[in-house]
Design a protein around this motif. Structure first.
Motif, PDB file in Angstrom:
ATOM      1  N   UNK A  28       0.921  -1.058   0.110  1.00 42.06           N
ATOM      2  CA  UNK A  28      -0.076   0.064  -0.049  1.00 42.06           C
ATOM      3  C   UNK A  28       0.808   1.100   0.323  1.00 42.06           C
ATOM      4  N   UNK A  29       0.630   2.424  -0.711  1.00 43.41           N
ATOM      5  CA  UNK A  29       1.078   3.703  -0.565  1.00 43.41           C
ATOM      6  C   UNK A  29       0.272   5.036  -0.757  1.00 43.41           C
ATOM      7  N   UNK A  30       0.570   5.541   0.881  1.00 49.74           N
ATOM      8  CA  UNK A  30      -0.308   6.167   0.948  1.00 49.74           C
ATOM      9  C   UNK A  30       0.532   7.586   1.496  1.00 49.74           C
ATOM     10  N   UNK A  31       0.202   8.619   1.402  1.00 50.77           N
ATOM     11  CA  UNK A  31       0.833   9.908   2.214  1.00 50.77           C
ATOM     12  C   UNK A  31       0.720  10.342   3.737  1.00 50.77           C
ATOM     13  N   UNK A  32      -0.232  10.351   3.718  1.00 53.68           N
ATOM     14  CA  UNK A  32      -1.369  10.228   4.750  1.00 53.68           C
ATOM     15  C   UNK A  32      -0.347   9.264   5.725  1.00 53.68           C
ATOM     16  N   UNK A  33      -0.776   7.985   5.572  1.00 50.01           N
ATOM     17  CA  UNK A  33      -0.410   6.078   6.512  1.00 50.01           C
ATOM     18  C   UNK A  33       0.553   5.498   6.220  1.00 50.01           C
ATOM     19  N   UNK A  34       1.427   6.306   5.456  1.00 49.89           N
ATOM     20  CA  UNK A  34       2.848   5.595   4.875  1.00 49.89           C
ATOM     21  C   UNK A  34       2.769   4.334   4.165  1.00 49.89           C
ATOM     22  N   UNK A  35       3.559   4.429   3.528  1.00 49.83           N
ATOM     23  CA  UNK A  35       3.669   3.108   2.329  1.00 49.83           C
ATOM     24  C   UNK A  35       4.052   1.570   3.020  1.00 49.83           C
ATOM     25  N   UNK A  36       3.891   0.817   3.104  1.00 45.78           N
ATOM     26  CA  UNK A  36       4.037  -0.826   3.309  1.00 45.78           C
ATOM     27  C   UNK A  36       4.443  -1.331   2.250  1.00 45.78           C
ATOM     28  N   UNK A  37       5.452  -2.575   1.936  1.00 47.42           N
ATOM     29  CA  UNK A  37       6.237  -3.206   1.064  1.00 47.42           C
ATOM     30  C   UNK A  37       4.982  -4.857   1.200  1.00 47.42           C
ATOM     31  N   UNK A  38       5.336  -5.156   0.251  1.00 47.15           N
ATOM     32  CA  UNK A  38       5.105  -6.500  -0.049  1.00 47.15           C
ATOM     33  C   UNK A  38       6.164  -7.433   0.538  1.00 47.15           C
ATOM     34  N   UNK A  39       5.537  -8.918   0.393  1.00 48.73           N
ATOM     35  CA  UNK A  39       6.859  -9.903   0.697  1.00 48.73           C
ATOM     36  C   UNK A  39       8.141 -10.222  -0.415  1.00 48.73           C
ATOM     37  N   UNK A  40       8.171 -11.470  -0.094  1.00 51.40           N
ATOM     38  CA  UNK A  40       9.510 -11.519  -1.082  1.00 51.40           C
ATOM     39  C   UNK A  40       8.492 -12.986  -2.341  1.00 51.40           C
ATOM     40  N   UNK A  41       9.134 -12.347  -2.877  1.00 51.05           N
ATOM     41  CA  UNK A  41      10.093 -12.141  -3.920  1.00 51.05           C
ATOM     42  C   UNK A  41      10.317 -10.804  -4.347  1.00 51.05           C
ATOM     43  N   UNK A  42       8.633 -10.483  -4.639  1.00 55.86           N
ATOM     44  CA  UNK A  42       8.638  -9.050  -4.756  1.00 55.86           C
ATOM     45  C   UNK A  42       9.259  -7.655  -4.131  1.00 55.86           C
ATOM     46  N   UNK A  43       9.321  -7.960  -2.882  1.00 54.65           N
ATOM     47  CA  UNK A  43       9.837  -6.857  -2.736  1.00 54.65           C
ATOM     48  C   UNK A  43      10.893  -6.162  -3.020  1.00 54.65           C
TER      49      UNK A  43
END
Ligand code: PMP
Length: 423
Positions: free
Chosen positions: A275-290
């Motif tokens: 998820x990408x958000x200006x207000x809530x911050x960005x989180x990354x996906x899992x392996x291997x795609x991270x």
């Protein structure tokens, strides 16, 4: 020699194999091409060329965005190639307990990018002032410069193990440099310049006992013999598609899942986020795609999968024996030339012959061979510290692959004889 070995030699038909490589069937300077620059890049069998063409003709779409049939097909082919690589990384023994998982296979642009990824993502979060990175004098620049850059950024220190006159690693000196300060060991499994095969399983064992993480550069190994990263117990293992009968612009980083999981991403962008958000911050996906930001080299990955599958149909023991027989013939001929100095004569090396011709520059030798249709590489081979260690500007390097023939060895030696009479 066992009966089985004899039958394998008979079964290995380099002429039949080379017919699968259309590029080899051409004239250069009016002579049939003799391609002896395989350590720089191998040629591609029809199966690889066809897999890439098939993909572009029939299945091309972006991956992992599966809203339609082409996207599904492209994604399936892409992820199937990842599983083929996972299987390849355990020497084709996939499915066995303890095999490589898809989470541990990261697609990169090549060996260079794989090492840069580890140097940045692992190095910058695990190295600090005074920590040591242990390299060797025979590393390719790709396994030196990223570490110099991360050392400059973190205050880590680079230690360099010496190479013996034969081209072998000085394992005693290497071991003496290993200490509790060593956080990372990076070593090539096979030297691109010398052909030396390093004792990497032993290196991993000793490095782990000292508490270090180990990266093995497999760029020159995987095309000569099967590799099992689990058996080696490597933490990271990198290679390039184009030296493995596959396309350029694609490669693989294998990493132990726990290490990859703990590493921050390196490049950011699409594909690697949850998820990408200006207000809530960005989180990354899992392996291997991270670790695979952006649209990947889909055709390249599919081509690499095809190369691995093609290699799966080759008797690799017989191929290795064929390459060794070619090397023996080259070595015997070179040893009989008293104006030739060979650089790298380690026992058990792969089919690479590096040498100097007295009174001539390697570039001139290469040019005169090219005029006879013989392709070799000259120069420092991206191993300038190794050239410094031997006190030479470069070498002439003839590097062989499974599709080379005894006739080509003879053409090369005859060509070299001609060069010797010119210079
Ligand atoms: N390491 C070794 C031992 C190599 O031979 C090479 C290519 N010559 C590399 C790394 C770099 O590979 P690439 O240029 O495909 O990233």
């Amino acid at each position: 020699m066992s009966a089985r070995a004899v039958s394998n030699i008979a079964a290995f038909d380099a002429l039949a194999i080379r017919r699968e490589f259309p590029i080899l069937d051409q004239a250069v300077a009016g002579k049939p091409l003799v391609y002896l620059d395989n350590a720089a890049s191998t040629q591609k069998p029809e199966a690889v060329v066809e897999a890439i063409a098939h993909y572009y003709r029939n299945d091309h779409s972006n991956v992992h965005r599966g809203a339609h049939a082409l996207a599904d097909r492209a994604t399936e082919a892409f992820e199937q190639a990842r599983m083929d690589v996972a299987n390849f990384l355990v020497g084709g023994k996939g499915g066995v307990k303890g095999g490589v998982k898809r989470e541990e296979v990261i697609f990169t642009r090549g060996t260079t990018e794989g090492i840069n990824l580890v140097a940045n993502a692992w190095g910058r979060s695990n190295l600090g002032a005074g920590d040591e990175i242990l390299l060797t004098e025979m590393e390719h620049h790709a396994n030196i410069v990223p570490w110099q850059m991360v050392a400059a950024a973190t205050g880590a220190v680079i230690r360099v193990a010496p190479v013996l006159d034969s081209g072998e690693l000085d394992l005693t000196a290497w071991t003496a440099l290993l200490s509790e300060r060593t956080r990372l060991v990076a070593m090539t499994q096979v030297s691109n310049t010398l052909g030396t095969v390093n004792p990497v399983a032993e290196v991993v064992k000793r490095a782990h006992a000292a508490g270090a993480v180990v990266l093995i550069d497999g760029a020159q190994a995987v095309n000569h013999f099967p590799v099992d990263v689990r058996e080696l117990d490597a933490d990271f293992y990198v290679f390039s598609g184009h030296k493995l009968f596959g396309p350029t612009g694609v490669g693989v980083l294998y990493g132990r899942e726990a290490l990859l999981d703990a590493m921050p991403p390196w490049q950011g962008g699409g594909e690697m986020i949850e998820r990408v958000s200006f207000s809530k911050g960005t989180t990354y996906t899992g392996l291997p795609w991270k670790f695979e930001a952006g649209t990947p080299h889909i055709a390249g990955v599919i081509g690499l999968g095809a190369a691995i599958n093609w290699l799966g149909g080759i008797d690799r023991e017989a191929a290795a024996r064929h390459e060794q027989a070619l090397l023996e013939r080259v070595d015997t001929a070179l040893a009989a030339m008293n104006d030739i100095t060979r650089i790298g004569v380690a026992p058990g090396r792969v089919a690479v012959a590096s040498f100097l011709l007295a009174g001539s520059h390697p570039t001139d030798v290469g040019m005169l061979l090219d005029q006879q249709g013989i392709a070799v590489r000259t120069g420092h081979h991206c191993t300038m510290p190794l050239m410094e260690r031997f006190g030479i500007p470069g070498t002439v390097r003839a590097s062989f692959s499974l599709y080379n023939t005894f006739d080509e060895v003879d053409r090369f030696i005859e060509g070299l004889d001609k060069v010797r009479s010119f210079l």
